[in-house]
Every structure is written in structure tokens, then in C-alpha cells.
Scaffold this active site. Structure first.
Site, mmCIF file in Angstrom:
data_model
loop_
_atom_site.group_PDB
_atom_site.id
_atom_site.type_symbol
_atom_site.label_atom_id
_atom_site.label_comp_id
_atom_site.label_asym_id
_atom_site.label_seq_id
_atom_site.Cartn_x
_atom_site.Cartn_y
_atom_site.Cartn_z
ATOM 1 N N TYR A 172 4.031 2.344 -9.435
ATOM 2 C CA TYR A 172 4.540 2.415 -8.066
ATOM 3 C C TYR A 172 3.965 1.270 -7.235
ATOM 4 O O TYR A 172 4.703 0.514 -6.587
ATOM 5 C CB TYR A 172 4.167 3.765 -7.456
ATOM 6 C CG TYR A 172 4.421 3.880 -5.969
ATOM 7 C CD1 TYR A 172 5.695 4.140 -5.479
ATOM 8 C CD2 TYR A 172 3.380 3.738 -5.052
ATOM 9 C CE1 TYR A 172 5.926 4.249 -4.115
ATOM 10 C CE2 TYR A 172 3.596 3.845 -3.691
ATOM 11 C CZ TYR A 172 4.871 4.103 -3.225
ATOM 12 O OH TYR A 172 5.092 4.206 -1.872
ATOM 13 N N LYS A 176 5.701 -2.014 -5.537
ATOM 14 C CA LYS A 176 5.667 -2.134 -4.076
ATOM 15 C C LYS A 176 5.147 -3.509 -3.666
ATOM 16 O O LYS A 176 5.570 -4.062 -2.642
ATOM 17 C CB LYS A 176 4.803 -1.039 -3.453
ATOM 18 C CG LYS A 176 5.362 0.376 -3.580
ATOM 19 C CD LYS A 176 6.707 0.559 -2.899
ATOM 20 C CE LYS A 176 6.600 0.731 -1.404
ATOM 21 N NZ LYS A 176 7.917 1.060 -0.789
#
Length: 373
Positions: A172, A176
Site C-alpha cells: 500500500y 502511495k
């Protein structure tokens, strides 16, 4: 993008000049410009943050489009567009004619699906950028994450000047970072396309599908007995309405003359709280026992690492999802809180809801998860 002044308006302007009624002309043009500025699209508007954002935008007089891969709510005040953000054909109709796009779509951090994170957070965001330009969008506000600078070691009052994590804690965070770089790099005042990124941390609040439900499930299964470390590590948790407030402030302050373009901003409650104190208050508020036994941080971390390696080895045969991964242990046992000074100075940010009020409202909203003694 649609013209700021339509043909009928131009005719009206010409006629008004003949009658020398210039104040009315200026007022009409200003009204058109204001209406255009308050037309926006929320990508990911069916999600937790997205729904709260839509509600606050409507309350502030915005005309709102929602673009999402799933229908999350039914609101007659909203124009809903169903589609895949990786498809320009799907996305373009939702962006055409709006001034501002809020991009808050992302798979949940707990999904641990590398391919999905890369496709949505990076490939999808590049498509958002290009489609915004094609549709004439002027402002793109990204929901990023303060975790883009976190590597599993202590961060105390961290600023936006800290470098991106060289060893991101999970897929994640890795995607990002790619996402934020793409959005901030697309800032182009000369072509009237302005971008900024909001970095919240530990979002919580009513309708939260992750933090509170996962915490309560762990408590019900007897997995919330231990505090990792000494329990004194301060962490930022941010009430969802404060996160939304930061996004809207950024959109309204972002201009060619502002200092927001191409920059990231930490948005938190500005009230760091010991990680285990926060969890304990949620648990006791819902009639569950707070964890009371302590396990040294390094013991928990290496046990989690060993378990993760074991899961990797047996994954072709058995699919397991361990409760405490090395990433979760790092999040639970280290200091990681962030300075909001840049947001305060650049856009006048101040949290609207205090931590005490936020926690009370959150607990009350999850009464259906309360344990009956």
C-alpha cells in the site's frame, strides 16, 4: 472544459453594455465563475472517506459528481458515475465540466494485494491525471498518506520535508509513494492544472470499515491481550471530518498564486496519543477489556516476521491471514506522529473536531458492536 460564460450570457453582456448597466454584468459573471468553481468530482466517493467528503461538500454548496467502481450510497443530490478509474472512457464523463477533482480511491491497506495496489494507486492515478487534463479540470486534490515517509522506525513530529521511505512498510505504502509523486509532478500552473496531496494518518470515525471493526473482531477472538512495547509510543489518529476539512481547504486555497501547488500536506488531529491508549478507549467504550499484558517490541516483531515467512512458504497450499504482521507490529510499537505546521500556515488548517469528541462520536456510532455483558 465548458466556457465560463455561455453564449446567452455573452448576448446579455452585450445588451447590458448598451444600457450601461455594468454592475449587473459583473455580478452575473462573478456568479457564473463561483458556480463553476463549486463543481467537483469525488473519485472513490462510495468509500468511507469519500462518503464523508461528499456530505461536507454538499453542505458547503458544491455540485458533486461521484465516480466509483461500486454504488455505495443513493443520494439524489449527487450525480453518480459507475466505472473503473483505469478506463478513460469510464472516467471522462464524470470529470467533464468540473473545476476540482478529489481523488480518494484506493484499496484498503489490509488487502495486501500487490497487483491491485499497483493497478489502482499508480496506473489508475496516471489515468486520472491525463483524463483531468483532457476534461479541462483545473485542480486535482489527492488523498495520500503520511505513511509514505514511514519505514517502521520512530518519527516524532515529522515534516513533509522528510524523504520518501526507501523501504516502504507494505505494498500500500509503496504504491502511495508512486501515486503521490505522479500527482505532485503533474502540477503545471502554466497550463492551469494545479495539484496537491493531503497526507492524513490513522483515519477513523463513524462508518469506518477498517480500524474499529477489525479491532473488535480481534478482541472477540481473544487477540487483544497484549500491549506491544511499553505502551507509551505516541501516534497520530485523525477524525474523518478533519481529513475532509483539510481536503476542502486545499481545494479552495489552491491557485496559481498560492504555495500549495505541487506540495504535500500532513493533516491530523494535531493531538498525538499513545497508540495503546487510543485502542483501549475504543475497546472499553464498547465494553471490551483493554490489553493489560506487555510483550517487548523486538520479541513481537521477530515473531511476526517468522510467522510471515511461514505463511509465505505454505501459501501455495494454505491461505492464511495472520493478525500481527511485521507492518502492524511496527505501526503498534513505534512513535509516528506528524507536524501540521505547513498546512496551518499555507491554508489556515485547524482541526474542527477534538480527539475527545471524535472518539466519543466514533464509539457511539458503533453501538451495534458493543459487547453485552
Amino acid at each position: 472544459m465548458e466556457p465560463a460564460v455561455s453564449e446567452p450570457m455573452r448576448d446579455q453582456v452585450a445588451r447590458t453594455h448598451l444600457t450601461e448597466d455594468t454592475p449587473k454584468v459583473n455580478a452575473d459573471i462573478e456568479k457564473v465563475n463561483q458556480n463553476q468553481a463549486k463543481r467537483c468530482t469525488v473519485i472513490g466517493g462510495s468509500g468511507f472517506l469519500g462518503q464523508h467528503m461528499v456530505e461536507q461538500l454538499l453542505a458547503r454548496g458544491y455540485a458533486v459528481n461521484v465516480f466509483d467502481i461500486q454504488q455505495g450510497f443513493d443520494n439524489p443530490q449527487v450525480r453518480f458515475f459507475l466505472g473503473d478509474l483505469c478506463s478513460r472512457q469510464d472516467l471522462y464523463p464524470a470529470l467533464k465540466g468540473v473545476n476540482t477533482v478529489f481523488h480518494c480511491a484506493s484499496p484498503p491497506p489490509s488487502s495486501n494485494n500487490k497487483e491491485l495496489f499497483y493497478r489502482v494507486n499508480y496506473i489508475g492515478t496516471k489515468n486520472v491525471i491525463e483524463t483531468c487534463k483532457e476534461a479541462g479540470v483545473q485542480k486535482l486534490i489527492l488523498t495520500s498518506s503520511a505513511s509514505v515517509i514511514f519505514e517502521g522506525v520512530d518519527i516524532k513530529n515529522g515534516t513533509e520535508d522528510l524523504p520518501y521511505a526507501m523501504k516502504p512498510i507494505d505494498y500500500y505504502t509503496e504504491t502511495k509513494i508512486l501515486q503521490e509523486r505522479a500527482v505532485l509532478g503533474a502540477n503545471d500552473p502554466e497550463k492551469n492544472f494545479l495539484t496537491t496531496a493531503i497526507r492524513p494518518h490513522g483515519i477513523f470515525g463513524p462508518r469506518d470499515p477498517q480500524l474499529v471493526p477489525i479491532l473488535i473482531e480481534a478482541a472477540r477472538n481473544g487477540k487483544m491481550k497484549f500491549v506491544i512495547g511499553n505502551g507509551k509510543n505516541l501516534v497520530d489518529f485523525t477524525f474523518v471530518e478533519n481529513v475532509v476539512h483539510g481536503h476542502i481547504l486545499a481545494a479552495e486555497q489552491l491557485s496559481r498564486d498560492s504555495t500549495l501547488g505541487g506540495k504535500a500536506f500532513h493533516i491530523t488531529n494535531d493531538e498525538p496519543i499513545p497508540f495503546w491508549t487510543f485502542l483501549s478507549r475504543i475497546l472499553t467504550g464498547l465494553n471490551y477489556e483493554a490489553p493489560k499484558y506487555h510483550i517487548p517490541y523486538w520479541v513481537a516483531y521477530y515473531l511476526a516476521l517468522l510467522l510471515s515467512l511461514l505463511v509465505m512458504v505454505i501459501s501455495p497450499v494454505i491461505q492464511l491471514q495472520p493478525t500481527f504482521t511485521p507492518m502492524r507490529v511496527a505501526l503498534a510499537g513505534t512513535f509516528h506522529y506528524y507536524s501540521c505546521e505547513r498546512a496551518k500556515k499555507a491554508m489556515g488548517y485547524q482541526p474542527l473536531v477534538t480527539m475527545d469528541d471524535a472518539m466519543e462520536r466514533t464509539v457511539q456510532s458503533f453501538r451495534h458492536l458493543r459487547r453485552v455483558k
